[in-house]
Design a protein around this motif. Sequence first.
Motif, PDB file in Angstrom:
ATOM      1  N   VAL A 193      -4.535   7.193  -2.642  1.00  0.00           N
ATOM      2  CA  VAL A 193      -4.527   5.694  -1.391  1.00  0.00           C
ATOM      3  C   VAL A 193      -4.155   4.722  -3.098  1.00  0.00           C
ATOM      4  O   VAL A 193      -5.155   4.191  -3.378  1.00  0.00           O
ATOM      5  CB  VAL A 193      -5.773   5.071  -0.407  1.00  0.00           C
ATOM      6  CG1 VAL A 193      -5.045   3.728   0.303  1.00  0.00           C
ATOM      7  CG2 VAL A 193      -5.312   6.797   0.619  1.00  0.00           C
ATOM      8  N   GLU A 194      -2.915   4.259  -2.544  1.00  0.00           N
ATOM      9  CA  GLU A 194      -3.207   2.780  -3.611  1.00  0.00           C
ATOM     10  C   GLU A 194      -2.610   1.716  -3.191  1.00  0.00           C
ATOM     11  O   GLU A 194      -2.134   1.658  -2.225  1.00  0.00           O
ATOM     12  CB  GLU A 194      -1.672   3.154  -4.404  1.00  0.00           C
ATOM     13  CG  GLU A 194      -1.950   4.287  -5.586  1.00  0.00           C
ATOM     14  CD  GLU A 194      -1.123   4.038  -6.847  1.00  0.00           C
ATOM     15  OE1 GLU A 194       0.223   3.695  -6.392  1.00  0.00           O
ATOM     16  OE2 GLU A 194      -1.518   5.002  -7.626  1.00  0.00           O
ATOM     17  N   THR A 195      -3.663   0.211  -3.761  1.00  0.00           N
ATOM     18  CA  THR A 195      -3.282  -1.481  -2.590  1.00  0.00           C
ATOM     19  C   THR A 195      -2.569  -2.365  -3.655  1.00  0.00           C
ATOM     20  O   THR A 195      -3.560  -1.749  -4.708  1.00  0.00           O
ATOM     21  CB  THR A 195      -4.045  -0.952  -1.724  1.00  0.00           C
ATOM     22  OG1 THR A 195      -4.196  -2.100  -1.305  1.00  0.00           O
ATOM     23  CG2 THR A 195      -5.396  -1.670  -2.422  1.00  0.00           C
TER      24      THR A 195
ATOM     25  N   TRP B  95       0.540  -1.341  -0.017  1.00  0.00           N
ATOM     26  CA  TRP B  95      -0.251  -0.063  -0.373  1.00  0.00           C
ATOM     27  C   TRP B  95       0.688   1.494   0.076  1.00  0.00           C
ATOM     28  O   TRP B  95       1.821   0.958   0.628  1.00  0.00           O
ATOM     29  CB  TRP B  95      -0.543  -0.248   1.406  1.00  0.00           C
ATOM     30  CG  TRP B  95      -0.051  -0.138   3.196  1.00  0.00           C
ATOM     31  CD1 TRP B  95       0.567  -0.961   3.355  1.00  0.00           C
ATOM     32  CD2 TRP B  95       0.007   1.234   3.359  1.00  0.00           C
ATOM     33  NE1 TRP B  95       0.734  -0.432   4.022  1.00  0.00           N
ATOM     34  CE2 TRP B  95       1.292   1.081   4.517  1.00  0.00           C
ATOM     35  CE3 TRP B  95       0.468   1.845   3.102  1.00  0.00           C
ATOM     36  CZ2 TRP B  95       1.616   1.733   5.375  1.00  0.00           C
ATOM     37  CZ3 TRP B  95       0.820   3.164   3.669  1.00  0.00           C
ATOM     38  CH2 TRP B  95       1.545   3.211   5.482  1.00  0.00           C
ATOM     39  N   SER B  96       0.391   2.756  -0.305  1.00  0.00           N
ATOM     40  CA  SER B  96       1.213   3.770  -0.110  1.00  0.00           C
ATOM     41  C   SER B  96      -0.412   4.837  -0.432  1.00  0.00           C
ATOM     42  O   SER B  96      -1.390   4.791  -0.679  1.00  0.00           O
ATOM     43  CB  SER B  96       1.672   3.912  -1.153  1.00  0.00           C
ATOM     44  OG  SER B  96       1.605   3.651  -2.735  1.00  0.00           O
ATOM     45  N   ILE B  97       0.265   5.623   0.238  1.00  0.00           N
ATOM     46  CA  ILE B  97      -0.605   7.060   0.251  1.00  0.00           C
ATOM     47  C   ILE B  97      -0.039   8.113   0.149  1.00  0.00           C
ATOM     48  O   ILE B  97       1.613   8.881   0.355  1.00  0.00           O
ATOM     49  CB  ILE B  97      -1.199   7.585   1.864  1.00  0.00           C
ATOM     50  CG1 ILE B  97      -1.874   6.067   2.414  1.00  0.00           C
ATOM     51  CG2 ILE B  97      -1.795   8.731   1.981  1.00  0.00           C
ATOM     52  CD1 ILE B  97      -1.899   6.488   3.564  1.00  0.00           C
ATOM     53  N   ARG B  98      -0.416   9.525  -1.042  1.00  0.00           N
ATOM     54  CA  ARG B  98       0.300  10.183  -1.426  1.00  0.00           C
ATOM     55  C   ARG B  98      -0.316  11.628  -1.753  1.00  0.00           C
ATOM     56  O   ARG B  98      -1.269  11.345  -1.572  1.00  0.00           O
ATOM     57  CB  ARG B  98       0.760  10.382  -2.978  1.00  0.00           C
ATOM     58  CG  ARG B  98       1.232  11.104  -3.479  1.00  0.00           C
ATOM     59  CD  ARG B  98       1.087  11.751  -5.529  1.00  0.00           C
ATOM     60  NE  ARG B  98       2.272  10.340  -5.602  1.00  0.00           N
ATOM     61  CZ  ARG B  98       3.766  10.895  -6.118  1.00  0.00           C
ATOM     62  NH1 ARG B  98       3.994  11.838  -6.023  1.00  0.00           N
ATOM     63  NH2 ARG B  98       4.110   9.688  -6.001  1.00  0.00           N
TER      64      ARG B  98
ATOM     65  N   PRO C 248     -10.487  10.279   1.976  1.00  0.00           N
ATOM     66  CA  PRO C 248      -9.181   9.886  -0.078  1.00  0.00           C
ATOM     67  C   PRO C 248      -9.733   9.103  -0.948  1.00  0.00           C
ATOM     68  O   PRO C 248     -10.646   8.635  -1.001  1.00  0.00           O
ATOM     69  CB  PRO C 248      -7.929   8.653   0.808  1.00  0.00           C
ATOM     70  CG  PRO C 248      -8.236   7.984   1.888  1.00  0.00           C
ATOM     71  CD  PRO C 248      -9.681   8.773   2.412  1.00  0.00           C
ATOM     72  N   ASP C 249      -8.754   8.881  -2.067  1.00  0.00           N
ATOM     73  CA  ASP C 249      -9.339   8.667  -3.646  1.00  0.00           C
ATOM     74  C   ASP C 249      -8.580   7.280  -3.326  1.00  0.00           C
ATOM     75  O   ASP C 249      -7.339   7.218  -2.913  1.00  0.00           O
ATOM     76  CB  ASP C 249      -9.180   9.372  -4.535  1.00  0.00           C
ATOM     77  CG  ASP C 249     -10.234  10.419  -4.967  1.00  0.00           C
ATOM     78  OD1 ASP C 249     -11.303   9.829  -4.394  1.00  0.00           O
ATOM     79  OD2 ASP C 249      -9.996  10.961  -5.910  1.00  0.00           O
TER      80      ASP C 249
ATOM     81  N   PRO D  85      -3.633  -3.583   5.071  1.00  0.00           N
ATOM     82  CA  PRO D  85      -3.741  -2.174   6.501  1.00  0.00           C
ATOM     83  C   PRO D  85      -4.844  -1.817   6.423  1.00  0.00           C
ATOM     84  O   PRO D  85      -5.521  -1.074   7.102  1.00  0.00           O
ATOM     85  CB  PRO D  85      -2.274  -2.302   7.151  1.00  0.00           C
ATOM     86  CG  PRO D  85      -1.996  -2.657   6.082  1.00  0.00           C
ATOM     87  CD  PRO D  85      -2.070  -3.189   5.625  1.00  0.00           C
ATOM     88  N   VAL D  86      -4.130  -0.709   4.848  1.00  0.00           N
ATOM     89  CA  VAL D  86      -5.224   0.815   4.521  1.00  0.00           C
ATOM     90  C   VAL D  86      -6.929  -0.248   4.540  1.00  0.00           C
ATOM     91  O   VAL D  86      -7.737   1.174   4.094  1.00  0.00           O
ATOM     92  CB  VAL D  86      -4.688   1.112   3.363  1.00  0.00           C
ATOM     93  CG1 VAL D  86      -3.258   1.642   3.484  1.00  0.00           C
ATOM     94  CG2 VAL D  86      -4.750   0.080   2.173  1.00  0.00           C
ATOM     95  N   HIS D  87      -7.366  -0.825   4.268  1.00  0.00           N
ATOM     96  CA  HIS D  87      -8.234  -0.723   4.097  1.00  0.00           C
ATOM     97  C   HIS D  87      -8.984  -1.481   5.989  1.00  0.00           C
ATOM     98  O   HIS D  87      -9.939  -1.392   6.074  1.00  0.00           O
ATOM     99  CB  HIS D  87      -8.696  -2.742   3.780  1.00  0.00           C
ATOM    100  CG  HIS D  87      -8.513  -2.865   2.012  1.00  0.00           C
ATOM    101  ND1 HIS D  87      -8.555  -1.811   1.744  1.00  0.00           N
ATOM    102  CD2 HIS D  87      -7.954  -3.709   1.192  1.00  0.00           C
ATOM    103  CE1 HIS D  87      -8.463  -1.963   0.555  1.00  0.00           C
ATOM    104  NE2 HIS D  87      -8.332  -3.360   0.474  1.00  0.00           N
ATOM    105  N   ASP D  88      -8.365  -1.382   6.828  1.00  0.00           N
ATOM    106  CA  ASP D  88      -8.880  -1.381   8.204  1.00  0.00           C
ATOM    107  C   ASP D  88      -9.564   0.903   8.539  1.00  0.00           C
ATOM    108  O   ASP D  88      -7.473   1.648   8.609  1.00  0.00           O
ATOM    109  CB  ASP D  88      -7.460  -1.477   9.302  1.00  0.00           C
ATOM    110  CG  ASP D  88      -8.475  -1.379  10.643  1.00  0.00           C
ATOM    111  OD1 ASP D  88      -9.225  -0.863  10.646  1.00  0.00           O
ATOM    112  OD2 ASP D  88      -7.347  -2.246  11.639  1.00  0.00           O
TER     113      ASP D  88
END
Length: 298
Positions: free
Chosen positions: A133-135, A119-122, A257-258, A144-147
């Motif tokens: 948010v890219e996963t 995952w990453s967040i920009r 976020p998107d 984890p970003v789905h939590d």
Amino acid sequence: MTETNNLHSLKVLAKRYARANRIAQHLALDLIAGELDFPHWSKLITAVKNGWRVNAQQMTDVEAFAMRALPTASFQKGNSEVMKRRFAYLEQAEHGMICDHPYRLQVVLHDVIMAGEGWSIRVPENPGAVPLVETFADRDEKCPVHDPQFLQAALTLARNRAVQVRGEISTDWPRRSTKPDQNGVVRHPLGRGDSNLWFCLHCDGKITGAQIAQNLWHCPGCGTSPLDIFDTAFWTDDEGKSLLLVKADGGEERDGPDFQRVDGRPKLDLSEEKIILLMRSALLDDVNRTGFAGDPNL
């Protein structure tokens, strides 16, 4: 340190802080005074006249305070303990853990990028842009970003760092670029003059001085950079009179976020040109190994 040097040093730090955070000078002076345990700047002035002097440790603490940028909401709350905890949190932000998941945080071309396993967040430089948010995983897979709790913690960290980055940019620009005067006139950070009305070459938007300053000179309509912002619409026949004002306020981040799912698997993208290149490469390899050139028409 004399009384004059005392005040001069503190005023310089307050000016730097005001520019970095795009706030009024008097508010920055009061915040500096607050770091020295005075309720406001006037009380500090009175103390100096009565013989008070800032010591070396206090000056070091104030300098550290002035080098950091925080959201305006934190100034207005005036809770020094909350601010100190946030400072400590940000200082550990380059590498860390959230809910047992490691992350790496860095700044690339004024964008804040936070990344972990899959995952990453920009968070873009543009204050009005929505974080991305890219996963590599679908929502039904473990990532984890789905939590929601993890995502909120990560976004808060990345956004706070973005505020610092924007503060550093504001400090490098002329004061008038981020602080409109009473007529809404602001100065272009790239030296394109002063005006209370600006035009976007990218989307033909008409933007007020207050709007463009609030959005760190990114168009609040399309998000383009200061490079495409001009004080005249020289590309139109009527000097921009027919262009419409951009309605977006800018400078406000959406709560969510998107999301974008990225396929991280290697892909073989073959066009006709690439196929010919591969075949010629294979033939050259055959020549080097066997001396046989194959079909000369290829």
